[in-house]
Design a protein around this motif. Structure first.
Motif, PDB file in Angstrom:
ATOM      1  N   ARG A 196      -4.668   4.688   2.153  1.00  0.00           N
ATOM      2  CA  ARG A 196      -4.234   4.464   0.770  1.00  0.00           C
ATOM      3  C   ARG A 196      -5.305   3.647   0.048  1.00  0.00           C
ATOM      4  O   ARG A 196      -5.952   2.787   0.648  1.00  0.00           O
ATOM      5  CB  ARG A 196      -2.895   3.728   0.747  1.00  0.00           C
ATOM      6  N   TRP A 251       0.466   3.115  -3.187  1.00  0.00           N
ATOM      7  CA  TRP A 251      -0.862   3.515  -3.640  1.00  0.00           C
ATOM      8  C   TRP A 251      -1.095   5.009  -3.442  1.00  0.00           C
ATOM      9  O   TRP A 251      -0.489   5.644  -2.560  1.00  0.00           O
ATOM     10  CB  TRP A 251      -1.924   2.763  -2.863  1.00  0.00           C
ATOM     11  N   ALA A 277      -6.648   0.851   2.511  1.00  0.00           N
ATOM     12  CA  ALA A 277      -5.728   0.467   3.585  1.00  0.00           C
ATOM     13  C   ALA A 277      -5.749   1.555   4.649  1.00  0.00           C
ATOM     14  O   ALA A 277      -5.419   2.715   4.372  1.00  0.00           O
ATOM     15  CB  ALA A 277      -4.313   0.275   3.052  1.00  0.00           C
ATOM     16  N   ASP A 308      -6.495   1.603  -3.761  1.00  0.00           N
ATOM     17  CA  ASP A 308      -6.151   1.064  -5.071  1.00  0.00           C
ATOM     18  C   ASP A 308      -7.348   0.283  -5.593  1.00  0.00           C
ATOM     19  O   ASP A 308      -8.094  -0.324  -4.814  1.00  0.00           O
ATOM     20  CB  ASP A 308      -4.938   0.142  -4.973  1.00  0.00           C
ATOM     21  N   ALA A 314       0.811  -1.218   0.000  1.00  0.00           N
ATOM     22  CA  ALA A 314       0.000   0.000   0.000  1.00  0.00           C
ATOM     23  C   ALA A 314       0.841   1.263   0.000  1.00  0.00           C
ATOM     24  O   ALA A 314       0.318   2.351  -0.272  1.00  0.00           O
ATOM     25  CB  ALA A 314      -0.938   0.007   1.210  1.00  0.00           C
ATOM     26  N   PHE A 321      -3.475  -7.470  -0.858  1.00  0.00           N
ATOM     27  CA  PHE A 321      -3.336  -6.084  -1.309  1.00  0.00           C
ATOM     28  C   PHE A 321      -3.588  -5.953  -2.812  1.00  0.00           C
ATOM     29  O   PHE A 321      -3.460  -4.861  -3.346  1.00  0.00           O
ATOM     30  CB  PHE A 321      -1.928  -5.575  -1.007  1.00  0.00           C
ATOM     31  N   LEU A 350      -7.157  -3.790   5.958  1.00  0.00           N
ATOM     32  CA  LEU A 350      -7.597  -3.634   4.575  1.00  0.00           C
ATOM     33  C   LEU A 350      -9.094  -3.904   4.463  1.00  0.00           C
ATOM     34  O   LEU A 350      -9.589  -4.904   4.987  1.00  0.00           O
ATOM     35  CB  LEU A 350      -6.862  -4.614   3.657  1.00  0.00           C
TER      36      LEU A 350
END
Length: 268
Positions: A145, A50, A169, A147, A47, A256, A189
């Motif tokens: 973060r 990201w 995250a 994504d 992360a 992730f 997460l």
């Protein structure tokens, strides 16, 4: 009134008993040494690369889809980003659990369907709507973060379907930050695969216009199980809170990765 799709919240937490480490994560450090910098808590994890906060919810180039013009698609995608940002990143929503900022972005018909579920003591059944921090738990000032991806297509009824798949995250502030020697002691997460259905169609009445929910699936990784089972989010802070001792079928770094299939395992 347009028929609502069924909500399918499949929020499956997972927490590993062993400590999670990644290449570059300090190990074997002297007692009392704190390698996790609270200003850079994601360092040593995927992360760390990201984007921060809403910058991670990147919109695709809007193109016409079926009878929906590029402008209509862009508006629907922008509303989907707003919903993700408010539900998963807004500090007020995270800290108070207030659903109103999210409800304000949905069609009136959807709000009328959801509101009866938002009763005191029902938090364990509504984590698909918002992320709620557990009492006494706070995030570090570093933004979460994010994504993932977003796409637009027509659903089987010809409505505009915005499909989203994002991982957020979160880095938590530990009660004793100097005791944190692994970033995964404070990182949780939350992955959500949410389909948003955008109705902009004169065939339907006014309460049906706007954003609806379609299929919802999710997975929470590395969370405190006791809090998660109550509908709230907290880190483990190095404690083992799992129940049942389920095996881990994939490597930690795969949790992730939003491009792999949504995990289904849970030991909470």
């Amino acid at each position: 009134m347009i028929a609502f799709k069924l909500f399918l919240p499949s929020l499956l937490p997972h927490h590993d008993s062993p400590k999670v480490t990644f290449p570059g994560t300090p190990t074997g450090l002297p007692k009392g040494f704190a390698p996790v910098d609270p200003e850079h808590p994601f360092r040593g994890t995927p992360a760390n690369l990201w984007p921060q906060g809403a910058d991670g919810v990147q919109l695709p180039a809007a193109e016409a889809v079926g009878r929906y013009s590029a402008d209509q698609v862009a508006a629907a995608e922008a509303r989907a980003k707003q919903l993700i940002t408010v539900a998963r990143l807004d500090q007020h929503v995270l800290e108070t659990g207030d659903p109103e900022p999210v409800l304000a972005l949905l069609s009136q018909g959807t709000v009328d369907t959801i509101r009866p579920q938002l009763t005191p003591g029902n938090a364990s059944r509504t984590p698909w709507l918002t992320t709620k921090l557990a009492a006494g738990n706070k995030l570090l000032p570093t933004p979460p973060r994010v994504d993932g991806s977003m796409s637009a297509e027509l659903d089987d009824k010809g409505a505009l379907s915005i499909k989203t798949n994002y991982i957020v995250a979160y880095a938590f502030q530990a009660p004793d930050q100097t005791a944190i020697t692994d970033p995964m002691d404070i990182i949780v997460l939350v992955r959500e695969q949410v389909e948003y259905i955008w109705i902009d169609d004169p065939r339907y009445d006014q309460p049906s216009q706007g954003m609806h929910f379609g299929k919802i699936q999710g997975h929470t990784y590395n969370a405190d199980c006791d809090w998660f089972n109550k509908g709230y989010l907290a880190a483990t802070y190095g404690r083992t809170t799992s129940h049942g001792g389920a095996t881990q079928p994939r490597s930690p770094s795969q949790y992730f990765d939003p491009t792999i299939p949504l995990p289904t395992e849970s030991n909470c």
